[in-house]
Scaffold this motif. Structure first.
Motif, PDB file in Angstrom:
ATOM      1  N   ALA A 168     -15.232  16.156  50.246  1.00  0.00           N
ATOM      2  CA  ALA A 168     -15.323  16.011  51.702  1.00  0.00           C
ATOM      3  C   ALA A 168     -16.489  16.821  52.263  1.00  0.00           C
ATOM      4  CB  ALA A 168     -14.014  16.453  52.352  1.00  0.00           C
TER       5      ALA A 168
ATOM      6  N   ARG B  33     -19.605  14.987  51.727  1.00  0.00           N
ATOM      7  CA  ARG B  33     -19.697  13.865  52.674  1.00  0.00           C
ATOM      8  C   ARG B  33     -20.233  14.337  54.020  1.00  0.00           C
ATOM      9  NH1 ARG B  33     -14.407  12.338  51.084  1.00  0.00           N
ATOM     10  NH2 ARG B  33     -13.624  12.991  53.136  1.00  0.00           N
ATOM     11  N   GLY B  34     -19.877  15.565  54.372  1.00  0.00           N
ATOM     12  CA  GLY B  34     -20.339  16.127  55.635  1.00  0.00           C
ATOM     13  C   GLY B  34     -21.748  16.681  55.582  1.00  0.00           C
TER      14      GLY B  34
ATOM     15  N   ASP C 192     -16.348  19.104  60.413  1.00  0.00           N
ATOM     16  CA  ASP C 192     -15.687  17.873  60.861  1.00  0.00           C
ATOM     17  C   ASP C 192     -15.212  17.038  59.674  1.00  0.00           C
ATOM     18  OD1 ASP C 192     -16.191  18.664  63.435  1.00  0.00           O
ATOM     19  OD2 ASP C 192     -17.895  17.315  63.743  1.00  0.00           O
ATOM     20  N   ALA C 193     -16.030  16.969  58.622  1.00  0.00           N
ATOM     21  CA  ALA C 193     -15.639  16.200  57.436  1.00  0.00           C
ATOM     22  C   ALA C 193     -14.426  16.821  56.754  1.00  0.00           C
ATOM     23  CB  ALA C 193     -16.813  16.111  56.466  1.00  0.00           C
TER      24      ALA C 193
ATOM     25  N   SER D 256     -21.078  19.574  61.084  1.00  0.00           N
ATOM     26  CA  SER D 256     -20.856  18.307  60.389  1.00  0.00           C
ATOM     27  C   SER D 256     -19.926  18.491  59.192  1.00  0.00           C
ATOM     28  CB  SER D 256     -22.199  17.730  59.935  1.00  0.00           C
ATOM     29  OG  SER D 256     -22.014  16.575  59.152  1.00  0.00           O
TER      30      SER D 256
ATOM     31  N   LEU E 182     -12.126  18.659  58.194  1.00  0.00           N
ATOM     32  CA  LEU E 182     -10.947  18.527  59.056  1.00  0.00           C
ATOM     33  C   LEU E 182     -10.235  17.192  58.851  1.00  0.00           C
ATOM     34  CD1 LEU E 182     -12.189  20.161  62.386  1.00  0.00           C
ATOM     35  CD2 LEU E 182     -10.270  20.933  60.964  1.00  0.00           C
ATOM     36  N   GLU E 183     -10.901  16.236  58.241  1.00  0.00           N
ATOM     37  CA  GLU E 183     -10.241  14.973  57.908  1.00  0.00           C
ATOM     38  C   GLU E 183      -9.278  15.135  56.733  1.00  0.00           C
ATOM     39  OE1 GLU E 183     -13.235  12.052  57.234  1.00  0.00           O
ATOM     40  OE2 GLU E 183     -14.104  12.221  59.244  1.00  0.00           O
ATOM     41  N   GLU E 184      -9.414  16.255  56.002  1.00  0.00           N
ATOM     42  CA  GLU E 184      -8.583  16.495  54.820  1.00  0.00           C
ATOM     43  C   GLU E 184      -7.555  17.607  55.018  1.00  0.00           C
ATOM     44  OE1 GLU E 184      -8.823  14.525  52.283  1.00  0.00           O
ATOM     45  OE2 GLU E 184     -10.652  13.488  52.907  1.00  0.00           O
ATOM     46  N   THR E 185      -7.868  18.593  55.851  1.00  0.00           N
ATOM     47  CA  THR E 185      -6.982  19.740  56.048  1.00  0.00           C
ATOM     48  C   THR E 185      -7.249  20.353  57.414  1.00  0.00           C
ATOM     49  OG1 THR E 185      -6.372  21.955  55.235  1.00  0.00           O
ATOM     50  CG2 THR E 185      -8.648  21.271  54.905  1.00  0.00           C
ATOM     51  N   ASP E 186      -6.219  20.968  57.986  1.00  0.00           N
ATOM     52  CA  ASP E 186      -6.425  21.656  59.264  1.00  0.00           C
ATOM     53  C   ASP E 186      -6.844  23.111  59.066  1.00  0.00           C
ATOM     54  OD1 ASP E 186      -4.045  22.670  58.306  1.00  0.00           O
ATOM     55  OD2 ASP E 186      -2.879  22.270  60.116  1.00  0.00           O
TER      56      ASP E 186
END
Length: 321
Positions: A260, A263-264, A295-296, A292, A298-302
């Protein structure tokens, strides 16, 4: 009444992590996830963890830190809070012991030798029979973006070993920033380190060769930082992660977050700490890149933390009445 509040940083390792157990060098950064320790007089010794009273007898590491600080009979209340997630590979226990022992020296208005502080705090943990390197405690004490050389150090008695060589490279970091993300998989550095140590001491050729390789590329990483060569530094961080995979210290949850981060747009990414869970650390080329990557992730974990290189232990406040 004397009241001391001090704090110490946690850390990420960029190159050479685990090699410090074997007297090798590391490149690491103190980061802006800190442990805070408040010390004030009390009718009897007391401990508050994250706002909740906790029996001191159930906190053996804190007891060892108090003993090392010659304060195990002191009538004080310790209140501790950490920004960093627990058991996450960020050197949280080192941040805690350094903040406690530094706070006690401030409580007594004693001058602090940071080398001695790092060594005594490290020994508080080895007093419990744990096998550790040294970088976590030096990072917590000194702060900064650090090249640390641990030659001739091998967990002997303090009087039998030299201090580490500490070089702060913060001046050369340029726009470098980091993002830390937690898998929320608890890990045990003691177990991971013991397995690696036993293989190294048995002379397992692959392990010995890779530990030596970590030492070599970490010295190259220092040059990359000084020359602000982000491309070279990124290559070295990535090679560190490949070695971590070879040591079987990168869990699927770590790999998911690393993917991830890339990806960011992360420049480089690796497991930080002993692995098999815990955190990953992403190297970023500036504020926009850091956002960036955040944000990438945060799509996987908080549990995502944009962080900066931070200072070492210091007194946040002191009150006398």
């Amino acid at each position: 009444m004397v009241r001391i509040v001090c704090s110490a940083p946690s850390r990420i390792d960029l190159s050479g992590g685990a090699a410090d157990i074997f007297g090798k060098c590391t490149l690491c950064s103190a980061i802006s996830l800190r442990t805070y320790c408040e010390i004030q007089p009390s009718e009897k010794p007391a401990l508050i963890l994250e706002g909740v009273p906790h029996p001191l007898e159930d906190a053996p590491l804190i007891q060892k830190a108090l003993k090392r600080a010659k304060a195990d009979h002191l009538q004080v209340q310790l209140s501790l809070h950490s920004d960093a997630p627990r058991a996450s590979g960020l050197g949280g226990s080192a941040s805690m012991t350094v903040s406690i022992m530094y706070g006690l020296s401030q409580f007594h208005k004693m001058e602090t030798n940071l080398y001695e502080l790092a060594e005594q705090a490290q020994r508080a943990e080895t007093d419990l029979g744990m096998l550790n390197g040294y970088q976590d405690w030096y990072a917590a004490a000194f702060g900064g973006l650090l090249f640390l050389d641990f030659r001739q150090k091998s967990n002997k008695k303090m009087e039998e070993e030299p201090y580490a060589t500490v070089e702060d490279l913060s001046h050369y970091r340029g726009a470098m920033k980091f993002v830390v993300a937690d898998t929320k998989v608890f890990h045990s550095s003691a177990v991971s380190n013991d397995i690696l140590y036993q293989e190294y001491m048995r002379g397992v050729s692959k392990v010995v060769s890779l530990i030596d390789r970590l030492d070599t590329i970490t010295r190259e990483a220092k040059k990359a930082v000084v020359h602000k060569d982000m491309g070279k530094l990124s290559e070295i961080v990535q090679e560190n992660q490949e070695i971590i995979r070879t040591f079987n210290r990168s869990a699927p949850e770590n790999e998911q977050l690393i993917e991830a981060a890339y990806r960011g747009g992360a420049a480089a990414c690796k497991v930080t700490g002993a692995g098999q869970g815990g955190c990953i650390a992403a190297v970023c080329t500036g504020k926009r890149n850091q956002q960036s990557v955040r944000d990438a992730l945060l799509e996987e974990t908080d549990a995502v933390f944009p962080v900066e290189v931070d200072r070492g232990v210091f007194a946040e406040s002191r009150g006398d009445s």
